[in-house]
Write a protein that holds these residues in place. Structure first.
Motif, short mmCIF file in Angstrom:
data_model
loop_
_atom_site.label_atom_id
_atom_site.label_comp_id
_atom_site.label_asym_id
_atom_site.label_seq_id
_atom_site.Cartn_x
_atom_site.Cartn_y
_atom_site.Cartn_z
N ALA A 134 4.18 -6.45 18.02
CA ALA A 134 4.32 -6.43 19.54
C ALA A 134 4.79 -5.08 20.09
CB ALA A 134 5.54 -7.42 19.61
N PRO A 135 5.34 -4.02 19.28
CA PRO A 135 5.54 -2.63 20.04
C PRO A 135 4.05 -2.14 20.03
CG PRO A 135 7.18 -3.11 18.26
CD PRO A 135 6.20 -4.45 17.98
N ARG A 136 3.27 -2.06 19.02
CA ARG A 136 1.83 -1.48 19.25
C ARG A 136 1.29 -2.09 20.40
NH1 ARG A 136 1.14 3.32 18.70
NH2 ARG A 136 -0.36 3.29 20.64
N VAL A 137 1.41 -3.31 20.61
CA VAL A 137 0.77 -3.93 21.86
C VAL A 137 1.15 -3.31 23.15
CG1 VAL A 137 0.05 -6.24 22.87
CG2 VAL A 137 -0.12 -5.89 20.42
N GLU A 138 2.41 -3.32 23.03
CA GLU A 138 3.21 -2.66 24.26
C GLU A 138 2.71 -1.18 24.34
OE1 GLU A 138 4.60 -3.79 26.86
OE2 GLU A 138 5.19 -6.02 25.97
N ALA A 139 2.74 -0.47 23.54
CA ALA A 139 2.34 0.84 23.53
C ALA A 139 0.66 1.18 23.89
CB ALA A 139 2.54 1.75 22.09
N ASN A 140 -0.15 0.19 23.58
CA ASN A 140 -1.36 0.37 23.98
C ASN A 140 -1.70 -0.03 25.37
OD1 ASN A 140 -1.98 1.00 21.24
ND2 ASN A 140 -2.89 -0.76 20.72
N ALA A 141 -0.98 -0.84 25.89
CA ALA A 141 -1.10 -1.43 27.13
C ALA A 141 -1.15 -0.11 28.25
CB ALA A 141 -0.08 -2.41 27.75
N GLY A 142 -0.63 0.87 27.76
CA GLY A 142 -0.40 1.89 28.89
C GLY A 142 -1.02 3.42 28.58
N ILE A 143 -1.72 3.34 27.52
CA ILE A 143 -2.57 4.69 26.92
C ILE A 143 -3.65 5.06 27.71
CG2 ILE A 143 -1.51 4.47 24.56
CD1 ILE A 143 -4.15 3.53 23.67
N GLU A 144 -4.20 4.17 28.53
CA GLU A 144 -5.37 4.38 29.53
C GLU A 144 -4.78 5.45 30.63
OE1 GLU A 144 -8.45 4.32 28.42
OE2 GLU A 144 -7.73 3.62 26.48
N CYS A 145 -3.79 5.54 31.08
CA CYS A 145 -3.30 6.41 32.08
C CYS A 145 -3.93 7.64 32.13
CB CYS A 145 -1.75 6.33 32.21
SG CYS A 145 -1.23 7.51 33.46
N ILE A 146 -4.69 8.06 33.10
CA ILE A 146 -5.39 9.44 33.04
C ILE A 146 -4.62 10.26 33.95
CG2 ILE A 146 -7.49 8.35 32.57
CD1 ILE A 146 -8.48 8.72 35.31
N ASN A 147 -3.50 10.20 34.39
CA ASN A 147 -2.42 10.92 35.18
C ASN A 147 -3.12 11.29 36.49
OD1 ASN A 147 -1.15 11.34 32.70
ND2 ASN A 147 -2.57 12.96 32.04
N CYS A 148 -3.65 10.29 37.13
CA CYS A 148 -4.33 10.50 38.50
C CYS A 148 -3.31 10.44 39.76
CB CYS A 148 -5.25 9.44 38.74
SG CYS A 148 -4.77 7.86 39.10
N SER A 149 -2.08 9.93 39.34
CA SER A 149 -1.00 10.18 40.48
C SER A 149 -1.08 8.93 41.43
CB SER A 149 -0.72 11.48 40.96
OG SER A 149 0.39 11.53 41.70
N VAL A 150 -2.01 8.09 41.37
CA VAL A 150 -2.41 6.99 42.36
C VAL A 150 -0.98 6.10 42.59
CG1 VAL A 150 -3.34 4.88 42.79
CG2 VAL A 150 -4.81 6.95 42.53
N CYS A 151 -0.42 5.88 41.28
CA CYS A 151 0.71 4.77 41.27
C CYS A 151 2.05 5.73 41.92
CB CYS A 151 1.22 4.52 39.91
SG CYS A 151 1.56 5.92 38.75
N TYR A 152 1.98 7.13 41.69
CA TYR A 152 3.05 7.80 42.23
C TYR A 152 3.01 8.06 43.85
CZ TYR A 152 6.21 11.96 42.16
OH TYR A 152 7.26 12.89 42.24
N ALA A 153 1.70 8.01 44.26
CA ALA A 153 1.40 8.15 45.70
C ALA A 153 1.86 6.67 46.33
CB ALA A 153 0.14 8.49 45.93
N ALA A 154 1.58 5.74 45.63
CA ALA A 154 1.83 4.36 46.12
C ALA A 154 3.12 3.91 46.15
CB ALA A 154 0.96 3.36 45.23
N CYS A 155 4.02 4.69 45.52
CA CYS A 155 5.68 4.16 45.21
C CYS A 155 6.53 4.65 46.23
CB CYS A 155 6.06 4.82 43.97
SG CYS A 155 7.75 4.49 43.40
N ASP A 156 6.90 3.55 47.06
CA ASP A 156 7.81 3.69 47.93
C ASP A 156 9.37 4.67 47.59
OD1 ASP A 156 6.25 3.14 49.91
OD2 ASP A 156 6.79 0.90 49.94
N THR A 157 9.58 3.99 46.33
CA THR A 157 10.94 4.52 45.86
C THR A 157 10.88 6.17 45.75
OG1 THR A 157 11.39 2.72 44.53
CG2 THR A 157 12.58 4.76 43.81
N VAL A 158 9.65 6.70 45.10
CA VAL A 158 9.30 8.01 45.05
C VAL A 158 9.45 8.71 46.60
CG1 VAL A 158 7.77 10.03 44.74
CG2 VAL A 158 8.00 7.95 43.21
N ALA A 159 8.84 8.07 47.59
CA ALA A 159 8.88 8.43 48.88
C ALA A 159 10.38 8.60 49.37
CB ALA A 159 8.02 7.58 49.65
N GLY A 160 11.34 7.65 48.98
CA GLY A 160 12.63 7.68 49.42
C GLY A 160 13.49 8.63 48.46
#
Length: 237
Positions: A134-160
């Motif tokens: 189960a932990p490895r499945v959770e880890a694998n779910a996020g390893i394809e992040c390529i640091n594009c920052s789209v999620c960071y730009a979309a985040c209203d919490t970051v904005a505030g």
């Protein structure tokens, strides 16, 4: 398309906009449009790109107010009345025109302890990893992040909240927390439970909605909330 010309508004700095007429072509991407402007209308236009095939993430921009990879976004899909507005990524300092400073984004990866914490040396045997655990499945779910920052730009919490670590850094922390070869569990939990940590997330889900790689940072952050709470009571604080 209904005409041979597109009306392209490019946001350039604080409250500055410029409108260009750009020829319309079949299979044209937003990045193609920006490149045409720079190559044919205004050579001073600054923007960033590299691979053009959705591998590097460096071409991310705001397109009609939505963060996107411009190399993988066909202009026909985002036109509004044969017009489009293109701007720099939200929540990051603008260097010039469409190019933003990524340093704050990567600084937060460090702040979230998003680096591998190793304990073995090259002389130690390679520890086996159970890919079905189960932990490895959770880890694998996020390893394809390529640091594009789209999620960071979309985040209203970051904005505030400028101190909020943001979805990408927290997803990286969750990946490492579930990695059997990472020895930094307590350091990670301490880092993500502080003032700018996971508990600032309002679970609005924009990070997951707009991730071009279809990752789920919101679920990763929810996992961090659970683990930091368990850690809090386990340590008797």
């Amino acid at each position: 398309m209904t005409t041979n010309k597109l009306s392209v508004t490019i946001e350039r700095g604080s409250d500055a906009q410029e409108v260009f007429e750009v020829p319309a072509y079949d299979n044209q991407t937003v990045l193609d449009v920006v490149s045409w402007v720079q190559q044919n209308a205004d050579p001073t236009l600054s923007y960033r790109f590299a691979c053009r095939v959705g591998m590097c993430g460096s071409c991310a921009m705001m397109v009609n107010g939505v963060p996107r990879w411009t190399c993988r976004t066909h202009i026909s899909k985002v036109l509004k009345g044969n017009a489009v507005t293109i701007g720099p990524l939200r929540n990051l300092p603008v260097i010039k025109d469409l190019a933003v400073d990524m340093d704050p984004f990567f600084d937060k990866w460090v702040g979230a302890e998003g680096v591998h914490h190793g304990a073995l040396t090259r002389d130690d045997p390679i520890a086996p990893v159970d890919e079905d655990s189960a932990p490895r499945v959770e880890a694998n779910a996020g390893i394809e992040c390529i640091n594009c920052s789209v999620c960071y730009a979309a985040c209203d919490t970051v904005a505030g909240n400028a101190d909020y670590l943001g979805p990408a850094a927290l997803q990286r922390a969750w990946t490492l927390l579930n990695d059997a070869k990472d020895e930094g569990r307590l350091a990670i939990l301490d880092a993500v439970s502080g003032a700018g940590g996971c508990h600032n997330c309002h679970s609005m889900g924009s990070c997951t909605l707009y991730c071009p790689n279809e990752l789920d940072p919101m679920s990763a952050i929810a996992g961090l909330k659970r683990e930091t709470a368990r850690n809090f009571f386990k340590r008797g604080r």
